[in-house]
Scaffold this motif. Structure first.
Motif, PDB file in Angstrom:
ATOM      1  N   LYS A   1      52.811  61.509  32.266  1.00 20.33           N
ATOM      2  CA  LYS A   1      53.132  62.636  33.140  1.00 20.33           C
ATOM      3  C   LYS A   1      54.632  62.762  33.375  1.00 20.33           C
TER       4      LYS A   1
ATOM      5  N   GLN B   1      48.823  68.489  36.959  1.00 15.48           N
ATOM      6  CA  GLN B   1      48.375  67.562  37.989  1.00 15.48           C
ATOM      7  C   GLN B   1      47.247  66.641  37.535  1.00 15.48           C
TER       8      GLN B   1
ATOM      9  N   LEU C   1      46.590  62.664  38.593  1.00 13.90           N
ATOM     10  CA  LEU C   1      47.075  62.272  39.918  1.00 13.90           C
ATOM     11  C   LEU C   1      45.943  61.763  40.802  1.00 13.90           C
TER      12      LEU C   1
ATOM     13  N   TYR D   1      52.378  58.136  42.208  1.00 13.48           N
ATOM     14  CA  TYR D   1      51.730  59.356  42.694  1.00 13.48           C
ATOM     15  C   TYR D   1      52.714  60.221  43.476  1.00 13.48           C
TER      16      TYR D   1
ATOM     17  N   VAL E   1      54.159  63.901  42.302  1.00 11.61           N
ATOM     18  CA  VAL E   1      53.918  65.087  43.131  1.00 11.61           C
ATOM     19  C   VAL E   1      55.224  65.841  43.363  1.00 11.61           C
TER      20      VAL E   1
ATOM     21  N   ASN F   1      56.308  67.485  40.082  1.00 12.81           N
ATOM     22  CA  ASN F   1      55.458  68.639  39.767  1.00 12.81           C
ATOM     23  C   ASN F   1      55.844  69.862  40.596  1.00 12.81           C
TER      24      ASN F   1
END
Length: 276
Positions: free
Chosen positions: A93, A174, A177, A242, A246, A249
């Motif tokens: 990611k 996402q 996640l 995480y 976030v 993103n």
């Protein structure tokens, strides 16, 4: 006369004693020196001591893998799978967000300077999120027909198509996640289960042996502490990853939404020009 003779004999005896004493002292000094030299030479000629053998830790992770029961090995396997999955998602990611951020800068610099939307789309990379949004918006603008969509005006139709494409990109970005959140919240409790199981094994060993000896307690308690440490070691990177993903993103999706809004304005402007 006799007293004078006794005095002379005593004088000779005293002189003989003084003469013999230095000789004995000299004889003792070489003997002492020889003994000292022998004492100094003895350690030098002694064979060097053999190095001590490495002592294997009977209560570490390796011992747990060899002698642990099925429950402890199962808990360890679950934590290992969680850790590998977390690191895989984190690395992939991070790569995706980095790639999309680079593409967003290139799109903002070149896409809207093309002579037409078709040329702009050709300049985008195959399979990129921005090309997917652009192709979806152009297709919706060019194909607004059918009995089910005739009651929807062209502006709303294109807006829904662009928003839907942006939402799909966000959902794809996402992905994973949820796994990180699950690992971060559950792995400490899985490690705690291993801790409780290890303490239970220690108490069982004490009850069977009938005495609380250190060799009966140290092994299971050591396994319990290892499980606790492993649970925390799995949870901390998952939670940090995480939160980091976030935030990344959010920054990337801001660029994607801005591109969608600009594309929508261009499509509506082309439609207005075509109507004139």
């Amino acid at each position: 006369m006799i007293s004078r003779l006794s005095a002379v004999i005593a004088a000779f005896a005293f002189a003989a004693t003084l003469a013999v004493s230095p000789v004995q002292a000299q004889d003792q000094k070489p003997a002492d020196a020889a003994s000292a030299v022998a004492a100094d030479a003895a350690p030098a000629t002694a064979a060097p001591a053999a190095p001590a053998a490495a002592v294997e830790n009977p209560y570490g992770l390796q011992a747990m893998l060899k002698h642990g029961d099925a429950v402890s090995k199962g808990v360890l396997a679950i934590l290992a799978l969680m850790s590998m999955g977390s690191w895989y998602i984190l690395i992939t990611k991070l790569w995706d967000t980095q790639k999309m951020g680079t593409e967003a800068k290139a799109v903002r610099a070149t896409f809207f300077k093309k002579a037409s939307l078709a040329e702009g789309v050709k300049g985008l990379k195959e399979g990129s999120a921005f090309r997917f949004i652009a192709e979806s918006g152009i297709e919706a603008s060019e194909h607004h027909e059918g009995a089910l969509t005739e009651n929807i005006d062209h502006n709303s139709w294109v807006t829904m198509s662009v928003d839907r494409s942006v939402g799909e990109v966000g959902t794809r970005l996402q992905g994973g996640l949820g796994f990180l959140a699950t690992v971060g919240s559950t792995s400490p409790f899985i490690g705690l289960f291993g801790t409780v199981w290890g303490i239970l094994q220690a108490l069982t060993a004490i009850g069977v042996a009938g005495q609380a000896s250190i060799d009966k307690v140290a092994g299971p308690v050591g396994e319990a502490l290892i499980m606790t440490a492993l649970g925390l070691a799995v949870a901390v990177p998952a939670v940090l990853g995480y939160n980091w993903l976030v935030n990344r993103n959010k920054a990337v999706m801001a660029n994607v939404r801005a591109f969608g809004a600009d594309l929508h304005g261009v499509l509506m402007g082309n439609r207005s020009v075509a109507k004139r």
